[in-house]
Scaffold this motif. Structure first.
Motif, mmCIF file in Angstrom:
data_model
loop_
_atom_site.group_PDB
_atom_site.id
_atom_site.type_symbol
_atom_site.label_atom_id
_atom_site.label_comp_id
_atom_site.label_asym_id
_atom_site.label_seq_id
_atom_site.Cartn_x
_atom_site.Cartn_y
_atom_site.Cartn_z
ATOM 1 N N LEU A 1 -7.517 -97.569 114.962
ATOM 2 C CA LEU A 1 -7.348 -95.961 114.592
ATOM 3 C C LEU A 1 -7.005 -95.791 113.202
ATOM 4 C CD1 LEU A 1 -5.586 -95.007 117.736
ATOM 5 C CD2 LEU A 1 -7.843 -94.603 117.171
ATOM 6 N N LYS A 2 -6.927 -96.958 112.473
ATOM 7 C CA LYS A 2 -6.284 -96.602 110.954
ATOM 8 C C LYS A 2 -7.458 -97.480 110.106
ATOM 9 C CE LYS A 2 -3.189 -100.683 110.946
ATOM 10 N NZ LYS A 2 -1.637 -100.896 110.799
ATOM 11 N N SER A 3 -8.449 -98.340 110.565
ATOM 12 C CA SER A 3 -8.946 -99.019 109.572
ATOM 13 C C SER A 3 -10.117 -98.208 109.152
ATOM 14 C CB SER A 3 -9.570 -100.509 110.298
ATOM 15 O OG SER A 3 -10.559 -100.175 111.522
ATOM 16 N N HIS A 4 -10.329 -98.519 107.725
ATOM 17 C CA HIS A 4 -11.490 -97.788 106.970
ATOM 18 C C HIS A 4 -11.290 -96.284 107.343
ATOM 19 C CE1 HIS A 4 -14.282 -101.668 106.550
ATOM 20 N NE2 HIS A 4 -12.962 -101.971 106.553
ATOM 21 N N ARG A 5 -10.132 -95.613 107.194
ATOM 22 C CA ARG A 5 -10.119 -94.316 107.402
ATOM 23 C C ARG A 5 -9.570 -93.626 106.297
ATOM 24 N NH1 ARG A 5 -13.359 -94.078 110.194
ATOM 25 N NH2 ARG A 5 -13.682 -94.045 112.444
ATOM 26 N N SER A 6 -10.514 -92.844 105.413
ATOM 27 C CA SER A 6 -10.007 -92.242 104.300
ATOM 28 C C SER A 6 -9.852 -91.002 104.404
ATOM 29 C CB SER A 6 -11.027 -92.383 103.090
ATOM 30 O OG SER A 6 -12.497 -91.908 103.542
ATOM 31 N N HIS A 7 -10.248 -90.067 105.462
ATOM 32 C CA HIS A 7 -9.897 -88.840 105.714
ATOM 33 C C HIS A 7 -8.470 -88.456 105.625
ATOM 34 C CE1 HIS A 7 -9.252 -85.209 108.502
ATOM 35 N NE2 HIS A 7 -10.401 -84.821 108.016
ATOM 36 N N ASP A 8 -7.501 -89.218 105.788
ATOM 37 C CA ASP A 8 -6.040 -88.684 105.594
ATOM 38 C C ASP A 8 -5.528 -89.319 104.311
ATOM 39 O OD1 ASP A 8 -6.122 -87.197 107.946
ATOM 40 O OD2 ASP A 8 -5.850 -88.953 109.054
ATOM 41 N N ILE A 9 -6.396 -89.590 103.356
ATOM 42 C CA ILE A 9 -5.795 -90.076 101.930
ATOM 43 C C ILE A 9 -6.543 -89.030 101.192
ATOM 44 C CG2 ILE A 9 -5.571 -91.761 100.346
ATOM 45 C CD1 ILE A 9 -5.811 -93.983 102.751
ATOM 46 N N VAL A 10 -5.826 -88.306 100.448
ATOM 47 C CA VAL A 10 -6.621 -87.225 99.595
ATOM 48 C C VAL A 10 -5.995 -87.357 98.178
ATOM 49 C CG1 VAL A 10 -6.819 -85.592 101.530
ATOM 50 C CG2 VAL A 10 -4.566 -85.686 100.201
ATOM 51 N N LEU A 11 -6.327 -86.775 97.080
ATOM 52 C CA LEU A 11 -5.804 -86.757 95.641
ATOM 53 C C LEU A 11 -4.786 -85.579 95.681
ATOM 54 C CD1 LEU A 11 -8.889 -87.873 93.912
ATOM 55 C CD2 LEU A 11 -7.202 -89.443 94.862
ATOM 56 N N LEU A 12 -3.808 -85.650 94.854
ATOM 57 C CA LEU A 12 -2.988 -84.573 94.474
ATOM 58 C C LEU A 12 -2.271 -84.904 93.193
ATOM 59 C CD1 LEU A 12 -0.695 -84.093 97.783
ATOM 60 C CD2 LEU A 12 -2.694 -82.841 97.055
ATOM 61 N N CYS A 13 -2.149 -83.788 92.346
ATOM 62 C CA CYS A 13 -1.436 -83.863 91.034
ATOM 63 C C CYS A 13 -0.019 -84.173 91.368
ATOM 64 C CB CYS A 13 -1.700 -82.596 90.345
ATOM 65 S SG CYS A 13 -0.986 -81.119 90.975
ATOM 66 N N VAL A 14 0.653 -84.613 90.331
ATOM 67 C CA VAL A 14 2.128 -84.654 90.408
ATOM 68 C C VAL A 14 2.760 -83.506 91.064
ATOM 69 C CG1 VAL A 14 4.377 -85.011 89.233
ATOM 70 C CG2 VAL A 14 2.358 -86.497 88.566
ATOM 71 N N ASP A 15 2.641 -82.286 90.592
ATOM 72 C CA ASP A 15 3.269 -81.148 91.100
ATOM 73 C C ASP A 15 2.946 -80.804 92.770
ATOM 74 O OD1 ASP A 15 4.323 -80.857 88.723
ATOM 75 O OD2 ASP A 15 2.541 -79.724 88.070
ATOM 76 N N CYS A 16 1.613 -81.141 93.086
ATOM 77 C CA CYS A 16 1.391 -80.745 94.671
ATOM 78 C C CYS A 16 1.852 -82.022 95.301
ATOM 79 C CB CYS A 16 -0.058 -80.691 94.570
ATOM 80 S SG CYS A 16 -0.941 -79.084 93.727
ATOM 81 N N HIS A 17 1.837 -83.004 94.731
ATOM 82 C CA HIS A 17 2.614 -84.399 95.416
ATOM 83 C C HIS A 17 4.066 -84.122 95.726
ATOM 84 C CE1 HIS A 17 3.523 -88.394 96.307
ATOM 85 N NE2 HIS A 17 2.411 -88.676 96.270
ATOM 86 N N GLU A 18 4.742 -83.533 95.061
ATOM 87 C CA GLU A 18 5.977 -83.097 95.286
ATOM 88 C C GLU A 18 6.298 -82.155 96.270
ATOM 89 O OE1 GLU A 18 10.113 -81.970 92.846
ATOM 90 O OE2 GLU A 18 8.181 -82.030 91.605
ATOM 91 N N VAL A 19 5.437 -81.242 96.381
ATOM 92 C CA VAL A 19 5.662 -80.168 97.528
ATOM 93 C C VAL A 19 5.154 -80.750 98.678
ATOM 94 C CG1 VAL A 19 4.459 -77.917 98.205
ATOM 95 C CG2 VAL A 19 5.181 -78.190 95.777
ATOM 96 N N ALA A 20 4.076 -81.489 98.794
ATOM 97 C CA ALA A 20 3.665 -82.226 100.052
ATOM 98 C C ALA A 20 4.826 -83.145 100.609
ATOM 99 C CB ALA A 20 2.289 -82.900 99.806
ATOM 100 N N HIS A 21 5.411 -83.929 99.589
ATOM 101 C CA HIS A 21 6.422 -84.891 100.060
ATOM 102 C C HIS A 21 7.684 -84.338 100.670
ATOM 103 C CE1 HIS A 21 8.804 -88.521 99.724
ATOM 104 N NE2 HIS A 21 9.778 -87.826 99.163
ATOM 105 N N VAL A 22 8.111 -83.206 100.046
ATOM 106 C CA VAL A 22 9.035 -82.586 100.498
ATOM 107 C C VAL A 22 9.068 -81.921 101.896
ATOM 108 C CG1 VAL A 22 10.774 -80.251 100.130
ATOM 109 C CG2 VAL A 22 10.063 -81.750 98.169
ATOM 110 N N ALA A 23 7.883 -81.349 102.225
ATOM 111 C CA ALA A 23 7.540 -80.880 103.523
ATOM 112 C C ALA A 23 7.559 -81.919 104.421
ATOM 113 C CB ALA A 23 6.104 -80.206 103.294
ATOM 114 N N ALA A 24 6.781 -83.163 103.831
ATOM 115 C CA ALA A 24 6.617 -84.588 105.096
ATOM 116 C C ALA A 24 8.123 -84.866 105.251
ATOM 117 C CB ALA A 24 5.948 -85.600 104.204
ATOM 118 N N GLU A 25 8.919 -84.961 104.186
ATOM 119 C CA GLU A 25 10.311 -85.393 104.475
ATOM 120 C C GLU A 25 11.128 -84.544 105.615
ATOM 121 O OE1 GLU A 25 11.765 -88.559 103.702
ATOM 122 O OE2 GLU A 25 9.727 -88.729 103.077
ATOM 123 N N LYS A 26 11.109 -83.044 105.573
ATOM 124 C CA LYS A 26 11.614 -82.204 106.278
ATOM 125 C C LYS A 26 11.012 -82.414 107.772
ATOM 126 C CE LYS A 26 12.312 -77.103 106.733
ATOM 127 N NZ LYS A 26 11.557 -75.898 106.239
#
Length: 894
Positions: free
Chosen positions: A596-621
């Protein structure tokens, strides 16, 4: 000599003639330049056709591009205004593509559309058609972003050439026709055309048939339009005319013929390809193959329509070009060697920044302003005078191959007008204070600026806020905290962002010609090196497998994997830097079943630093929400040394692993020099772990290792150099425990085995027995490789083993994959719970929840085509794949 050969000979003669003329004028300009460097800018005397436009959608500023908004109250959007209509076409299992065009000879007559009235008449004609063909011609040499200079439209009755320079401000009249889902638009290689029409006119294509995509599905040996014209129509075209200056008016007879030919025969070619697709569908109608050729060609074509144009905006203009040049220089790709690479990189960066700004100001391409080879030559050796700089650039251009560059004056008019800037820049005299952005901007476009203001560069003065942060020398800082935060962010970007493109967009085809996926070059080379595939295209690279793969993307509903992807932030479109971001946090995904996880790039995306921070905060919440939902603590709250547990549930025993490690480290490093009260406070913290008894230095060293993962242990040993010899010596002195007769004697681990209570999150160390570590055959259990092995008899605690000491090795071998300082134990329990209660369907639903969290938090506007919150992640593996569950089970039983 046939007509095609005569055309090529004539074009070659013209090219050589243009080169000789260019050299002649270069020599004259060089003599003039040596006598007195020019101080005025050429832009005042050489206006460009595009400067007559009254309105442009994409200017040369650093402001992001705004797309057409379906809501009249909004002033621009970054969502596709016709996403619903295109999605409806993609979901249609029976696309209606009716092409009845006959092969028609090219007539002498055509319609040249250059007035608004003519354009409206054309719209009336097209609105009654069910299908029409489209092509565009671009000009990019004397334009920073490029612009559409001509649009060709062909119906079954007539050919139309639209003068988009004269009608630039009226082209919106065509929007309804191009967005009409009931009218099919036929293109060839529409990937760029779709973006160019959005960029220049806010025209969006809905219902597209791309003959290039049809060639892919049919596994044609070539998919170029020239190949199709020759194969189906017996027409040979001179593709070198594509490089002509399509701004010129009137167009030459050869250019008109070329432009008409591309669109005129496209309807007939599309009809032929469609018939072949239908024939294959009929041949496969009785088989079990689920592949539908017409549907696939239609789907791939309409996926192109979902693309959105974005301006490539860098945090530091020219930075990516400078790093690319430096990387190529280090690889010795035809560049001279340098003695001081640090100074070389600094000069290259300055020249690339200057080139980027000057190209925006003068609305020229980077290639025209200053070629890459010239930048490297200027940065490779010290140049003292204007004449030396001038001669260096001329020599580089004269050494270039005869071709397009032969029609570019050398040096360019930009360099000729601003040669003193390069001289001062190389001497580090251009910027004495402030930043280079402001200095060049004021010098060129300020009140007494030397360059002409136009509709493309005016926004550079107006849009001051989105300008990049470029600073070489700083004056007094009014806000040190803000500058410090900005510097920290830039440092983070430099250190952690991807250093090279993530997506190479190489293609893998099955042995029947169907596209399987896009991948990177490394994977391509892996197949080729093992003779499992053959190279079928050089650029972009593509291979065809020499074996039958298991399954197809269309069988699994995974459209995502057969789409090309851009190296930009999926949130805001930032292209200057990006980091990989895992939508499903690793603390959960690491415990998913392999298939269910091998060779799966669908859920790995590219983010800039600012968007990365927004997404990270939401994930921790959301992690905290999951901890409450499943009643599984997010962190390890307490650890207790073995034998120190109490039967009283209200007894406050144990200590936080973070507090324990911090206290032990502080006491080891600074204990004797600490104030007495602080030393006693930290000592009490460690004592609580050991049940209140007195502690020694060996106890402190052992406490440092509690719950360490292998990575943490290696990093810690390398950074701190702390010896663990005491704990290993103590482990060796411990009496051997009785295990199964076939098993090796067990030793005390460097770190202590741990367990924790799943209800309140408190942890306690516990001794492990041989039964916990081995199966009935005396072989190491699969669970022994995990940090969390299994539940104990009371059902409330889960055993955690950190390390085992191998007497044959001088170092400890760490079996634990998780750190007790992170969310690993929490993630393991959540995944185990989902698998136990809901099976793999529970994991898939869990992934969909995380994707929805990501979308809700970031509102990503540039997700790759085919990305879907409800992506199943289902995949079948071949008989010999290491991820095949049946094979894996067989290996474990052996």
């Amino acid at each position: 000599m046939n007509k095609e050969q005569k055309t090529r000979v004539a074009f070659t003669i013209a090219t050589i003639g243009a080169a000789l003329i260019s050299i002649f004028f270069t020599v004259r300009r060089r003599r003039k330049q040596q006598e007195s460097p020019s101080s005025s800018c050429y832009s005042h005397s050489e206006p460009k056709p595009q400067w007559t436009f009254k309105r442009v959608l994409a200017d040369n500023s650093y402001a992001p591009f705004k797309h057409l908004s379906c809501n009249a109250s909004e002033n621009g959007s970054n969502l596709h205004p016709f996403e619903a209509e295109i999605t409806a076409l993609l979901r249609n299992d029976q696309p209606e593509i009716e092409l009845s065009a006959e092969k028609l000879e090219l007539k002498d007559s055509y319609v040249w559309v250059e007035t608004e009235m003519q354009l409206k008449e054309l719209v009336n004609v097209l609105s009654k058609e069910r299908v029409f063909a489209v092509d565009t011609e671009q000009h990019s040499l004397h334009s920073f972003l490029g612009f559409t200079a001509l649009v060709q439209i062909s119906t079954q009755q007539e050919d139309y050439l639209i003068d988009t320079i004269a009608l630039h401000d009226s082209m919106e009249i065509l929007r309804p026709v191009f967005a009409n889902p009931s009218i099919c638009k036929v293109f060839h290689g529409a990937d760029n055309d779709v973006l160019w029409l959005q960029r220049d006119f806010h025209i969006y294509i809905v219902n597209l048939f791309d003959t290039s995509k049809a060639c892919e599905v049919l596994s044609k040996p070539q998919k170029s339009l020239a190949y199709l014209l020759e194969t189906y129509c017996g027409v040979i075209t001179n593709k070198l005319l594509q490089r002509e200056d399509w701004r010129q008016r009137p167009l030459s007879a050869e250019m008109v013929l070329y432009a008409r030919t591309d669109a005129h025969y496209l309807l007939y070619i599309a009809k032929c390809l469609l018939l072949e697709l239908k024939q294959l569908d009929n041949e496969n109608s009785c088989s079990d193959d689920k592949f539908h050729f017409v549907l696939e060609a239609s789907r791939r074509s309409n996926m192109i329509c979902l693309q959105l144009f974005t301006k490539e905006i860098e945090a530091s203009p020219g930075e990516s070009a400078a790093l690319s040049l430096f990387s190529r220089h280090q690889s010795n790709q035809g560049f001279p060697s340098v003695s001081n690479e640090t100074q070389f990189l600094y000069t290259v960066r300055q020249l690339c920044t200057w080139r980027d700004l000057m190209a925006r100001i003068h609305d020229e391409s980077l290639k025209y302003v200053l070629p890459d080879q010239a930048i490297v030559a200027l940065a490779s050796r010290p140049l003292a005078s204007h004449a030396e700089i001038f001669n260096t650039i001329v020599q580089i251009d004269m050494n270039a191959e005869i071709g397009l560059s032969s029609r570019i004056p050398s040096p360019s008019a930009v360099v000729d007008s601003h040669l003193s800037d390069i001289h001062h820049l190389l001497a580090n005299e251009l910027v004495n204070h402030g930043d280079i952005y402001s200095v060049i901007l004021q010098k060129c476009l300020g009140q007494n600026g030397s360059c002409k203001l136009n509709i493309f560069n005016y926004a550079l003065l107006v849009n001051i806020n989105p300008r990049p942060a470029l600073s070489y020398k700083h004056s007094s800082l009014k806000n040190p905290k803000q500058h410090s935060r900005k510097a920290s962010r830039n440092l983070f970007v430099k250190k952690f962002s991807c250093k090279s493109p993530v997506y190479h967009n190489c293609r893998i085809f099955a042995n029947d010609g169907r596209l399987l996926c896009y991948c990177d070059r490394k994977k391509l080379e892996w197949y080729i090196s093992r003779d499992l595939a053959k190279l079928i295209e050089e650029e972009p690279p593509a291979i065809m497998l020499l074996f039958e793969p298991k399954g197809r993307p269309e069988d699994e509903g995974n459209d995502f994997y057969i789409q090309s992807k851009k190296n930009i932030c999926v949130g805001c479109g930032e292209g200057s830097h990006y980091l990989r971001y895992r939508i499903i946090p690793s603390c959960y995904r690491i415990h998913f079943p392999e298939h269910l996880k091998s060779h799966r790039s669908h859920d790995i995306v590219l983010l800039c630093v600012d968007c990365h921070e927004v997404a990270h905060v939401a994930a921790e919440k959301y992690k905290r929400k999951l901890a409450s939902e499943f009643v599984i603590p997010l962190y390890v709250r307490k650890v207790i040394h073995p034998g120190q547990e109490t039967e009283n549930p209200n007894d406050e025993g144990g200590v936080s692993p973070l507090q324990l490690r911090t206290a032990a480290m502080a006491l080891l490093r600074h204990g004797p020099r600490m104030p007495l009260d602080r030393r006693e406070e930290l000592t009490e913290t460690v004592k609580r772990y050991y049940g209140g008894r007195e502690i020694s230095e060996e106890d402190l060293e052992r406490a440092l290792q509690v719950g360490m993962s292998p990575h943490e242990r290696r990093k810690f040993e390398k950074k701190r150099g702390i010896s663990f010899k005491h704990s290993m010596e103590n482990a060796a002195a411990m009496p051997k425990r009785e295990n199964h007769a076939d098993s090796a004697p067990s030793r005390m681990s460097n770190g202590d085995p741990l367990n924790f209570d799943t209800l309140d999150g408190s942890y306690a160390n516990a001794e492990t027995t041989g039964d916990n570590r081995e199966d009935s055959f005396g072989k190491p259990s699969l669970a022994s490789d995990l940090a969390v092995d299994g539940a104990t008899s009371n059902g409330n605690t889960i055993l955690v083993t950190t390390t085992d000491y191998d007497e044959d090795s001088t170092q400890a071998k760490h079996n634990s994959k998780l750190s007790l300082l992170g969310h690993g134990p929490h993630g393991k329990q959540v995944v185990d719970h989902l698998l136990k209660e809901y099976g793999e369907d529970g994991i898939r639903e869990f992934c969909q929840r995380w994707r929805q969290v990501f979308v809700d938090a970031l509102k990503p506007r540039f997700l790759p085509a085919g990305w879907d919150v409800k992506h199943s992640g289902r995949r079948d593996f071949g008989d010999f794949s290491i991820y095949n569950r049946d094979k894996k089970q067989l290996l474990q039983n052996e």
